[in-house]
Write an enzyme that holds these catalytic residues in place. Structure first.
Site, short mmCIF file in Angstrom:
data_model
loop_
_atom_site.label_atom_id
_atom_site.label_comp_id
_atom_site.label_asym_id
_atom_site.label_seq_id
_atom_site.Cartn_x
_atom_site.Cartn_y
_atom_site.Cartn_z
N TYR A 161 0.60 -1.27 0.14
CA TYR A 161 -0.19 -0.03 0.06
C TYR A 161 1.09 1.04 -0.01
O TYR A 161 0.33 2.35 -0.21
CB TYR A 161 -1.07 0.10 1.22
CG TYR A 161 -2.17 -0.69 0.84
CD1 TYR A 161 -3.22 -0.12 -0.14
CD2 TYR A 161 -2.80 -1.81 1.19
CE1 TYR A 161 -4.13 -0.57 -0.76
CE2 TYR A 161 -3.82 -2.72 0.95
CZ TYR A 161 -4.69 -1.94 0.11
OH TYR A 161 -5.87 -2.37 -0.36
N ASP B 129 -5.47 -34.17 5.58
CA ASP B 129 -6.55 -34.73 4.74
C ASP B 129 -5.94 -35.76 4.06
O ASP B 129 -4.61 -35.71 3.66
CB ASP B 129 -7.31 -33.72 3.67
CG ASP B 129 -8.09 -32.80 4.52
OD1 ASP B 129 -8.57 -33.02 5.69
OD2 ASP B 129 -8.51 -31.72 3.84
#
Lengths: 628, 422
Positions: B165, B303
């Site tokens: 920014y 997973d």
């Protein structure tokens, strides 16, 4: 119904939809006629176009109508009843109050809403005049050239500017419909001792000119060309920007012409003058008339060709009235048509069935594609010059494709892509040209717009579609432009041949731009700024530390704190370096492509106007001038 | 036919509710499980003590490799300064300027089996300002250098987003400034954290861990259910203490929540860490620090799909993107606890909880089989082969079919008891 009546009833198909558009189309027709006329004698066009606003009072006096004041106010549409008046005044007072309040509170006042003027339905009138330095018209032909509308296409096939072949005739019909005032023509041909003056209008029902005056005057200045004046109803307010855009884009595509544009109003501060200067004296060759390609004709056209041909026999007819049909090929075709046909057969004796057979064979047989030699594209040089002249872009690339064919008609696509420039908005700015006239309406559906927006991946070329100022110029020339829409304002997106040619042309331009894109300079301030900031920080901290006092780094920092080395200096040095690299790259590019390109100068010097005796030899392609 | 019968039986089994009970009955008392864990921990600490951590210099590789080091702020600052001085001299001499940037492309990366991680080879490319293709990157690089220089002067930390920014107009989007930031790390030869630029907090930790964050002592058993956010800059972290027996690395936020809420770390003393998906730099640094300082074994719960394994590989061998800093970012020797493809049948996870693998999944799985870090562990190859062959995957949440707390009460204790890790 006479052809004139047909166009009077369906004036929208010729671009005369409403008063505003009528004004625009009238200007267009006159400008395009003028260009054609000058080009036909290989003269660099100089065209003056003036639109003069005519006040109602003046108009009435012109037509000899006495001024009538309103007696019964309530009769008029814009009459304001007492009640409505009160309401309006109350509303205005309220609005003022709010504005005053806002102003006192220091709020940014909204753009003051202009009190809506009561809509006037009164027509406004304009005198449009156009003067050129073209061929002029033979004295006796003038009445028929303006006052008679011919239906049907021309016998030969040629790339033309006009879309309907109506020219000023349609404007005359419109003036007849809206003002009833006649058209005034002043014309003189080269070497003619007199000039012709003619004032006429058109008898729409009978489709004949109605001549008021037709005389010869003295022509002292040896002027040649035409000057046409016409008074029509129009609307400058709504079509002002379109007309100016048209002139500007016309200047882009015809940089060898000089345009003076003037708008004169009753109110002097509304006046507009624009001069589009000539930048080159290289004109594209005039388009050649050519014969039809067998695959481009329909039944009606064959019948017309038969009725107009001077060749009595079928073999000669095929051989001479079509392109790409040689003698032996014509014989083979006749053999293929069937036993009823023979080479010596009289064409005028062909039955309708036999003509259908010929048409069928034309559809099925294989013919060589027509060549693009008969076309007159603007040329890369002119296109580039026009873009540079009118937009002043930072970069421009142009490309000219080879001739291709659609339905028996050859076409050439040329494109230019520019980056940056003045008066160019961010994103895509599309400029379309067909047969070297600008197209301004119905942009959304056009093949160029669609291609540029949907089928070009600008990112590939390091061009930001949303932020860069991109100018896309595409010029298509053909013996028949496949226009779409009632006003023939755009080229459909459904023709694959054209769509892919447009795409290729734009891509070629982009590829050139990518290769030469010199966006380096815009990053210079960022880079030098960052480096200088660090140097400054360092110089301030090093000043206290006093270490490494004698090496070159310390010397540099000392110079920075003494402001001997500044950010400007870094910027300058880096810019020099970038230019150096750019130059080397350009040289390398030039040697690679085998072109020794001198830095191109964009100064145009007008040739000295010396009066000298010339003998000119005309050819469709060039003019040969012999100076005595 | 046989296949259908098997599936049918599986379905009736799970319907009868006997499954969880059946597995639960296999559980020994916690004390027994704790004993196995203690053995695991002592084995881990002894092996850590025995093997001196290898470094690139010990290896005498045929290709020279590049690695970055943690640099103190002052030396980052002086490196930038001498670089910038060189640039300035070059500009003033009329030569423009150019960076030499180590290449971070896949072609310049090398898996070193001895180290068990990816490192960067020594190829580098030049980034001249005066070239169309590199002008943008060169400019952004100078700008980032200036920003980092400011950070080093003021001794503050900012996030990558902050950095972006400061000059949105130039950087255009954050991926560009992020990528150049990694380049700057390589140019300066330091880690990204040494530049005082951090990523936003992403990882969380809960359990038997006490450490100091910028001087404050944090007890991760007293951080509620959410746990303590892992500090984005690792230099704030110090004084790690723990009585845990292992570190449990969890892929998903949901499983982490379950474990935290059930206070799993109180039943089996452990530290639970998650990065909520792909691990960020801070979490990887933190895990490495725990492993190195506390000498704890690390067990992973991911997973049962190719991405679970991929995440595991990032923790262990580093990501391709940050391979220049692999030495500081990787944690060797992570055990794959679950959920493994073989668990699907072993724990009779019903069909409706398994998902068919997509084409993309299968492709990723097959690609993984070619990866060196998978190949060197025969157990993993076997598991991955099973996954690709059965074309089924399952998430950690699939265990919730047997009750939400099945994971903490049955599955994990049983796994630990059976030393079922690879």
């Amino acid at each position: 119904e006479s052809p004139a009546e047909f166009f009077a009833d369906n004036k929208n198909i010729a671009g005369f939809d409403n008063p505003g558009k009528c004004l625009y189309t009238t200007v267009r027709e006159l400008v395009e006629n003028a260009l054609d006329s000058a080009e036909s004698i290989a003269e660099l066009p100089v065209i003056e176009i003036t639109i003069e606003e005519i006040e109602k009072r003046k108009f009435n006096s012109m037509i000899g109508l006495a001024e009538h004041g309103r007696v019964d106010e309530e009769l008029y549409d814009d009459f304001e009843t007492e009640k409505a008046r009160e309401k309006r005044l109350a509303k205005e007072a309220r609005l003022q109050e709010i504005q005053a309040k806002n102003a006192s509170l220091g709020k940014k006042a909204k753009a003051p809403v202009a009190a809506k003027s009561i809509k006037s339905r009164e027509a406004s009138y304009y005198r449009v005049s156009c003067k050129d330095n073209g061929r002029g018209m033979p004295h006796d032909d003038i009445p028929n050239m303006f006052g008679r509308v011919l239906s049907g296409t021309k016998y030969g096939l040629k790339q033309t500017r006009g879309k309907f072949g109506l020219g000023a005739k349609m404007a005359l019909i419109w003036s007849k419909m809206s003002t009833g005032l006649p058209i005034e023509i002043c014309s003189s041909m080269k070497g003619q001792s007199y000039s012709s003056f003619c004032r006429l209008d058109i008898d729409i029902n009978r489709n004949i000119p109605h001549i008021h005056v037709h005389t010869k005057k003295e022509n002292k200045e040896k002027w040649h060309g035409a000057e046409i004046q016409i008074v029509i109803e129009g609307n400058w307010t709504t079509y002002r920007s379109k007309i100016l855009h048209y002139m500007r884009q016309m200047a882009v595509i015809t940089p060898y012409a000089e345009f003076f544009f003037k708008f004169l109003s009753e109110v002097p501060d509304k006046n507009v003058t624009a001069r589009f200067a000539r930048r080159t004296d290289i004109m594209p060759p005039a388009p050649l008339e050519t014969k039809y390609h067998p695959s481009a004709v329909d039944l009606l056209l064959i019948k017309r060709l038969i009725s107009e041909t001077s060749k009595p026999k079928l073999l000669q007819f095929l051989q001479h009235e079509f392109v790409n049909v040689g003698k032996s090929y014509a014989e083979r075709l006749i053999g293929e048509m069937g036993p009823d046909f023979g080479p010596g057969m009289l064409v005028k004796s062909l039955t309708s069935q036999q003509i259908v057979r010929i048409h069928q064979l034309f559809r099925q047989a294989k013919f060589d594609d027509p060549s693009g030699d008969c076309l007159s594209p603007a040329g890369e040089y002119n296109l580039r010059l026009g873009i540079v002249k009118e937009l002043h872009p930072e970069m421009v690339a142009t490309y000219s494709g080879s001739a291709q064919v659609f339905e028996g008609h050859p076409f050439i696509v040329e494109a230019g892509v520019s980056l940056g420039g003045k008066d160019v908005k961010q994103g895509l700015n599309i400029f379309r040209f067909a047969n070297r006239i600008p197209l301004l309406f119905e942009q959304g559906a056009d093949v160029v717009t669609r291609t540029a927006i949907k089928r070009i991946n600008w990112n590939t070329y390091k061009i930001n579609q949303a932020q860069d100022k991109i100018g896309v110029f595409v010029s298509i020339v053909s013996t028949k432009i496949p226009f779409k829409g009632t006003g023939k304002e755009y080229i459909g997106d459904d023709i694959n041949e054209i769509a892919s040619a447009v795409k290729t042309a734009i891509q070629q331009c982009c590829a050139q731009l990518k290769e030469r894109k010199r966006s380096l300079s815009k990053y210079i301030p960022n880079a030098t700024g960052a480096i200088y900031e660090i140097l400054k920080e360092m110089s301030s901290s090093h000043a206290s530390k006093k270490r490494r006092s004698d090496d070159k780094d310390a010397e540099l920092l000392r110079q920075v704190s003494a402001k001997l080395v500044t950010e400007e200096m870094l910027r300058e040095k880096l810019t020099q370096h970038v230019e150096q690299v750019d130059y080397e790259m350009a040289l390398e590019y030039a040697t690679q492509t085998g072109v020794n390109e001198e830095p191109r100068d964009d100064i145009y010097i007008q040739p000295l106007k010396t009066e000298c005796n010339l003998t000119e030899f005309y050819s469709p392609v060039f003019v040969f001038r012999l100076i005595h | 036919m046989a296949d259908r019968r098997k599936r049918g039986r599986a379905a009736t089994d799970s319907d009868s509710d006997s499954d969880p009970v059946q597995f639960k009955s296999k559980l020994k008392p916690d004390s027994a499980i704790l004993q196995t864990l203690r053995n695991l921990k002592s084995a881990a600490s002894t092996s850590a003590a025995a093997t001196k951590p290898l470094s690139l210099t010990d290896l005498n590789l045929s290709t020279t490799c590049r690695e970055v080091a943690d640099l103190p702020l002052a030396s980052v600052q002086s490196t930038i300064e001498s670089l910038v001085l060189a640039l300035a001299h070059s500009i003033l001499a009329g030569n423009g300027f150019s960076f030499s940037v180590p290449s971070r492309s896949a072609a310049n990366q090398l898996y070193v089996p001895e180290l068990d991680r990816i490192v960067l080879k020594d190829k580098s490319s030049s980034r001249p300002f005066a070239a169309v293709s590199s002008v943008r990157k060169a400019t952004i690089t100078t700008r980032i250098l200036q920003l980092v220089h400011q950070l080093s002067l003021k001794n503050i930390h900012v996030t990558k987003r902050d950095l972006f920014y400061t000059d949105v107009k130039l950087f255009q989007d954050q991926t560009q400034s992020d990528a150049i930031l990694d380049d700057v790390s390589c140019i300066l030869g330091c880690t990204r954290s040494s530049l005082n630029v951090v990523a936003a907090e992403k990882g969380v930790v809960v359990g038997r861990l006490i450490f100091s964050d910028n001087g404050d002592m944090i007890d991760c058993t007293k951080m509620g259910i959410g746990g303590k956010a892992i500090p984005p800059n690792i230099d704030r972290v110090g004084d790690m203490q723990s009585d845990a027996l292992f570190v449990l690395l969890v892929e998903k936020d949901a499983a982490y929540m379950r474990l935290a809420e059930d206070r799993f770390y109180n039943r089996f003393p452990c530290i639970i860490v998650t990065a909520k998906g792909q691990p960020d730099v801070a979490t990887r640094l933190f895990l490495r620090k725990m492993k190195m300082e506390l000498k704890l074994p690390v067990l992973a719960l991911v997973d049962s799909d190719p991405y679970g394994l991929k995440i595991l590989s990032v923790y262990m061998c580093g990501s391709k993107n940050m391979s220049y800093d692999s030495a500081n970012l990787t944690t060797p020797d992570i055990k794959w606890l679950g959920i493994r493809p073989s668990d699907l049948d072993k724990y009779k996870i019903p069909d409706q909880c398994r998902l068919p693998m997509t084409e993309q999944d299968i492709k990723t799985g097959k690609d993984l089989l070619e990866e060196d870090f998978v190949k060197k562990n025969p157990g993993w190859v076997e598991e991955l082969n099973l996954m690709v062959k059965s074309k089924q995957k399952a998430e950690i949440q699939a265990l919730s079919t047997f009750g939400f707390q099945y994971l903490t009460e049955v599955y994990l204790p049983l796994k630990l008891q059976q030393k079922d890790w690879l």
